[in-house]
Each structure stands twice: as C-alpha cells, then as structure tokens.
Design an enzyme around this catalytic site. Sequence first.
Site, PDB file in Angstrom:
ATOM      1  CE1 TYR A 278      -4.474  -1.156   0.394  1.00  0.00           C
ATOM      2  CE2 TYR A 278      -3.107  -2.984   1.176  1.00  0.00           C
ATOM      3  CZ  TYR A 278      -4.385  -2.657   0.766  1.00  0.00           C
ATOM      4  OH  TYR A 278      -5.499  -3.434   0.530  1.00  0.00           O
ATOM      5  CG  HIS A 458     -13.459  -3.576  -3.688  1.00  0.00           C
ATOM      6  ND1 HIS A 458     -12.845  -3.799  -4.777  1.00  0.00           N
ATOM      7  CD2 HIS A 458     -12.593  -3.754  -2.628  1.00  0.00           C
ATOM      8  CE1 HIS A 458     -11.515  -4.016  -4.509  1.00  0.00           C
ATOM      9  NE2 HIS A 458     -11.437  -4.152  -3.517  1.00  0.00           N
TER      10      HIS A 458
END
Length: 657
Positions: A278, A458
């Site tokens: 990330y 999602h």
Amino acid sequence: MEPTASQGIQYLRGGVEWILKLLNLHILNVKHENKPLLFRLIDLKVYIPSSVSTVRWSSGASSYVILGEYRKMRSAVALLFLLVAYCGGVVHAGEIVAELYHTNVTVKWHTDYERQLVDFSIWFGASTPDVLFLGFSDFGDTNNSDVLMYYNSKKEIKDAYTNRDFKITSDLQQDFQLLRKRKDHIVVRRKLTTCDSRDYAFLPGTTQFYIAASWGSTNLVDIRDKRWVVDKKFGKVIEGPTDQPNIEEEPAALEKDVKVVIVNSNSPDPIPNVETTYKCIIRKMPFDTVNNMYHVVRMEPYVTPGNEHLVHHMEIFMCRDEVEEWSGSCNDPKKPPKSKSCSHVIAAWAMGEGPIHYPKEAGLPIGGKGKNAYVMVEIHYNNPELHKGVIDSSGFQFFVTGQLRKYDAGIMELGLIYSDANSVPPNQKAWAMNGYCPSQCTKNLPEEGINIFASQLHAHLTGRKLFTSQYRSGVRIGDVNRDEHYSPHWQHLQQLRPVVKVMPGDTLVTTCVYDTRKRSKVTFGGYRIVDEMCVNYIYYYPASDVEVCKSAISNSTLRAYFSERHGMDGKRMQISDMYSNVKDWGNGVDEEFYNVLNVGNMNMNCLKSNGEPFEFESKDSRQSWENMARPTFVSGSFITTRDRFQCPAINDMINFE
C-alpha cells in the site's frame, strides 16, 4: 427508424401524461400502498390494486394514484402497453474489444428489455478468422459454458456449448438467429432466456465473455487446443432495475472554467517485489482552496500504461490538517504524523473501472474557508509474481470547477469492517456475510434524505455475488446495486438512474457471497488480495457527515463461541488464531457457525468524516456500537420475496449438504 432509448423514454413519459389527460384521470401523490407488483415500465412501477377503481404506480420515494372509472382505467392500461410497443422498448447497449493477435474482434450488443431479445454484432477487424468462438459464462469457466460458433468459409453460425471435458458440442436446440452476414461483420439474435439447459441465461450482473479465434484450422473441437488465440472480457448485457437509462444518458456538460489536476506519484522508486503493498502519496492541490471552494465534477484513474495488472485499487482522501508532501509506503514510520488527518475518502477506484461522472446538480466539494488543500492517494499494488524494478506513477485525475453546483456530493462506505472477525471457512460454495448500516446510524443523514447516484461494489478473489438492499421499517423495499456474478477482475462504478432515495432511519444491508471451495484454510477478512473484503462505495447528494457505516460480528460473540464450542482461550487468543485452530469445518460445524454469524450481536463503525464515531443512543444500556443487536426484518406485501442470504431460513441449508 427505431427511436433511441432516450427518445423512447421521452415518448413514453409524454404519452402517459397524454393518456391520463385524454381520459380525464386524476393523479394524487400518496405514500406507498401495499399492492402486488404487476409490471415495470422504465422507472414507473405499476400496481393493480384489489379495488378496480384505481391504478397505482411509484417513482422514487413517492407513489401515485390514478383515480377514474373502471372502463377508463382498463383503457389507460391498454394504451400504456401500446405505447411501450410503439416506442420499441428500452434498449441497453454495450461493447467489448478482444485483442486476438492478428486482429481486434469487437462485440457490440443491444438488449431490448420489452421484447426480451439481445442482438450481437461481431466485427472481425483487419483479419477475419476462419473460426470464431464466443462463449458466455458467469465466472469465466471455459467448460460447461454457452457458445456461439461462426465459420467464415460457409458464413454459418452454430449454437453450441462446451461440456465438462471442454469439448465443443452442437446444441440440440439452435437458439441463435443469423440476421446479417457481411465480409467484415455478422449480426445475430437470441432470447435473453431460452429455457434450454445448454444456453446461458442473461441476468443482471457481470457476464464473462470468452473470445477465441483460429486461422487455418477449422476442425477444432477442444477449447483448450493451443491453436486457438483467446481473450477474456467482461460486460453487462442486462442492467439492474436501478441502472436503467433516463432522458439524460450523456454525462453532464463540464463547466467552461474546468481545471484538470493530476495527483500521482513522481517518485522514481520501483514497486516493491512483494505480493501486497500500500503506497501513500500526499500532494497539495495547485490552486487556492483555503479561501475558495471548488467542485470536482469528474474523476478518472491515472494508471501508468503497462502496470494495469499491478494496480489493484486506489482511494483518495482529503486531509483536515496541513501536511507536508510525501510519497512512500503507507506503513512507513517516516510517514508524516499529520497524515492521520487524511481520513475523509472522496473517491475509490478498482481495476476495470472507468471515470466517475457527477450529475449536473452535484459536485464533490474541495476547499472553502478554513479548509486545507492537501489530498492523499492510497494505491494497493498486487504483485503475486514478485516483479522487480517496475516504476509506477499512477494516481487520480480531477476535473475541478469554481462554478459551484446546487448540491455538495459525498461518498460513503457500506459493508463489512476490514477485520479478521469477518472471515470465511474453507470449502464453502456460497458463504454469505452481511454488513449492516442500521437505522441508528442513518438517522444522522439529512432530514430530506440522500440521493444515491452511483455505486461501486468491491470484494477480492472469492467474491461471487454482491448486492446492497434497502429496508424501511424492517421491510425490504429494493436494491441499491446488485451483481449476480461478480468478478474481481472487472469492477465498475454503476451509475444509478433513477437515483435511489435513502431516508433517515432506513437500513442498508450489503451482502457478499463467497466461494472458498478451492481453499483448504480460512480466508481472513483483511487488506491483502488473498484476504476478503465486502464494500459498497455509494456516491450521493446532498453530502452528510456520515462517511463509514459498516459492521462485523462482535468480538465478544466470537470469543464466546470459540470458547464454548471449541474449548479455546476466549480471553487471550487472537481472533485469527481462533479461526485457524478449527481443524475441521465439516460435520455441521460450518452450519452451526453460519447461524452464529446471523444471530449474534455486531460491532458497528458509524463514523464521521473526521474518523470519530457518532454518539450511540439506545434505551438498552447493555448495547453499544461495539456490541449491538442486528436489525430485525419483516415481510411486506409489496415485496414478498425473502432474500435467502440476508434473511436465512432452514430452506437454505441445502448449501451445506
């Protein structure tokens, strides 16, 4: 000439008004009546009541009653059907382009909802293949799938299927009709549902297309044959009930003063050669947002060409504090401490998605008196093959205007909290988990309610079916968004037309159904691609202070279960360790635990844009956001279908057999 979809809708709406005026029928605006649904005309839901003196329909949050004599009512209904036939029905169009080495094959479709037909036009590009294979399936399977075959030398089509051994077999019932054959393209037609067990039933949600072509070999009987040149694509042949086009099909025109701003990484550092990374990028917006407010009216992903397979999803956040510009791992201890203020999510994107268009009446606010000009982009890189040295400069592209629109828009997260509490046992065919946004949280919405104009579902690799349903007074009144055959490889922002109206006190339930039959260990809830998520980002107006409304099974419920039923240390063990220490999820253990998930108390995240929770109010002092009873639902006469995932019953236990 057939009218376009928008023209057809205009004709229909105008015709409804003309018919009512002609027959001297009167319209009253009233609350919802509990009447059985008979049929649906675009965004008009027409009801035939028990009394023969009225006809009712609903649009949005309102219902309407047409008062008149029975004879006139019958005439009105008959004329409405004739009008629909004249308008040619509502048409949905789509397109995919398959890259097949020698050429690009383009498949376009037009779906006629009223006649229940779909026309496919297939364009061969620069080099017409000798044989073309067009397969349809829910999840990309190349065996047990429906197939259209085209043989160029004979200019013939064949309705076929692949069996469990991947062999291409002619269908006993030929349901495809060849409408046109040209040198560069063909047009075929088929019913959406044929009731042929070898045909694919087109339903709302994602359809996976498998396109294969052969040059020089015409007798290929196995789709695994290496002489096929293949590509996979995704599309929606049928839109859901809230996805229908309205008069405004094109995105709203951009204001003349629109500025284009790119927020991305200019760091030369390569993507780390680890599976999950990330990266956070903090940038200052290049205009005065301290003294002036702007509206973002469009956002697009800015993905470095060639890196599409590595950039899994991105989010962008507004920062409350002034933060120094920075780029690096989101978990880097050198990350600026004030970056914690970058918590107000304003957009999300996942692979396969396109741009985000705001409706003409709303824009995403940036800046204003006392507001800072900093934003943070968070990029999730998925690098399972551990590629080295890949430079990436992905991010977001904003279209910003100083001409403020009528409403400020907002974005809200629904679904499951990112937590190992929301984990899935192995070897499950259809394991449903529900994320709740209960009335205790939605009561903080504006008094006039909110209008959801877009929705983005999602999940990760085991997600198969995703949807969000709306409940009012405990009764399910409809879906916000639904994908019956979700694919993590093709995620998209669904524009909702008409908008979905949510009122304070409503409950929103986001359901994700997982398939873990190929996994031998527990799939944990979490951030990695091998973990699971369940999220619906809803885009709406007017903006509210509610930003996150998600749930998980409460830790106290889990600790009590694993302690009492499996003899574990319920006080000191980590939740993930408890899941992992269950050696056998068979012999009814999974069924028992599924029941615990659906009746146990839950942990709620009802958060403001600053990340702080709203005050919890309850007459029951034993409850809190960390340990509250889940909502209760009842049956309503106007939507009587029980959803087996959101409201389980013993009827559904066949899933565990």
